[in-house]
Design an enzyme around this catalytic site. Sequence first.
Site, PDB file in Angstrom:
ATOM      1  CB  SER A  74      -0.889  -0.006   1.250  1.00  0.00           C
ATOM      2  OG  SER A  74      -1.476   1.256   1.448  1.00  0.00           O
TER       3      SER A  74
ATOM      4  CE1 TYR B 286      -6.358   4.991  -2.614  1.00  0.00           C
ATOM      5  CE2 TYR B 286      -4.551   5.028  -1.055  1.00  0.00           C
ATOM      6  CZ  TYR B 286      -5.798   4.571  -1.432  1.00  0.00           C
ATOM      7  OH  TYR B 286      -6.469   3.686  -0.633  1.00  0.00           O
TER       8      TYR B 286
ATOM      9  CB  THR C 144      -6.545   2.634  -5.427  1.00  0.00           C
ATOM     10  OG1 THR C 144      -5.670   1.595  -4.990  1.00  0.00           O
ATOM     11  CG2 THR C 144      -7.875   2.514  -4.703  1.00  0.00           C
TER      12      THR C 144
ATOM     13  CE  LYS D 299      -6.844  -2.986  -4.138  1.00  0.00           C
ATOM     14  NZ  LYS D 299      -7.803  -2.208  -3.357  1.00  0.00           N
TER      15      LYS D 299
ATOM     16  CB  SER E  53     -11.273  -4.414  -5.839  1.00  0.00           C
ATOM     17  OG  SER E  53     -11.120  -4.079  -4.473  1.00  0.00           O
TER      18      SER E  53
ATOM     19  CG  HIS F 198     -11.021   0.237  -1.043  1.00  0.00           C
ATOM     20  ND1 HIS F 198     -10.393   1.149  -1.847  1.00  0.00           N
ATOM     21  CD2 HIS F 198     -10.312   0.255   0.109  1.00  0.00           C
ATOM     22  CE1 HIS F 198      -9.375   1.710  -1.203  1.00  0.00           C
ATOM     23  NE2 HIS F 198      -9.302   1.171  -0.009  1.00  0.00           N
TER      24      HIS F 198
END
Length: 365
Positions: free
Chosen positions: A107, A131, A157, A232, A254, A256
């Site tokens: 992450s 991000y 993401t 994602k 996904s 999340h």
Amino acid sequence: MEKYISLKDLEEAALAILPKNARDYYKSGATDEYTLAENRRAFQRLRICPKCLVGLTSCNLSTTILGEKVSMPLGISPTAMQRMAHPEGETANARAAQANGVIYTLSTIATSSIEEVAKAAPNAIKWFQLYIYNDREVTRTLLTRAEKAGFKAIALTVDTPLFGLRRADIRNKFTLPKHLKLANFDGQLATKINSTEDSSGLSNVDNLLDKSLTWNEIKWLKSITKLPIVAKGILRSDDAVRAIEAGCDGILVSNHGARQLDGVPSTIEVLPEIVEAVKNYNVEVYLDGGVTTGTDIYKALALGAKMVFVGRPAIWGLAVGGEAGVDRMLNILRQELQNTVQIAGTPTIADITKDMVRHESTYSR
Ligand code: FNR
């Protein structure tokens, strides 16, 4: 670790050990947590239809993902701040992935840096979750560092213009414990992000996310990195097509971990329509959300996923035993998947076709 026989055992043990602040942060879903429960229930509504007497001689779970060989179609999703679960956090998690020949995704909001993780698990197949920030230089620097450290792909993401509402975190006034820091940010940005004066948890990071982002930004990302980009957080087939046409190399279906918007579909429910929508493109489709057994992995593979990821199960493993706990989690899933493919009469990944799974409603007509 042998006393843990299922992922449920690991989860129960982890929840009993973790301090409330961290436990609630890891386990929560958005608002009423309806989708959180649905991520599990939707798997239970699917049935596996085994083939008999197929002449079973061997079993092979290995496959390739974006050209890299993995020992099984299971990887670890990015989850933030893993040192709240264990002092070695992300580094232990990545080492377990390395030992098991599976993908580890770090992450951005990690408590171990890109470089620390690369050093701890140099041979792991590592992906970096990104991000996009208002300050494009922050994004560019993170990408460059991940590329230099040997990461193999970027999981971008796309479902987080801002963070979802998690009630327990709001109640707990969640903050990162003072002895930890968000290790991927340095200089002035680090001081701002790691400031503990703000009691609203991750709002410091939240404020930095670029809410005005569109698919046009993929072109810019592609111009500054050679790494493949996996979108994602896709839940709609038209978005999957948009992502690919914008230049993404993979789709991760996904929600999340049901932490963003409550009431969205479970991921296994939307997987078939997304696989169908992108079938004429040369991209891989993956899934995460609610996977806790080998039969769940099997069902997702049958419905067209090339690989499946788990988020929380790796945290539960970490909390229980650091690297050994994550190793145990991966081994339980490997054994369960191995058992499933053999009893279902489909001993290689290629054998697991769509007809191997049916929705329960097929049987109640
Ligand atoms: C996440 N997830 C996540 N996703 C992401 O892109 N960046 C992140 O930093 C995080 N952080 C994070 C923290 C925690 C505690 C959880 C539970 C999840 C989402 C994650 O990558 C993944 O999509 C889900 O965890 C998958 O669902 P399961 O396996 O947890 O049910």
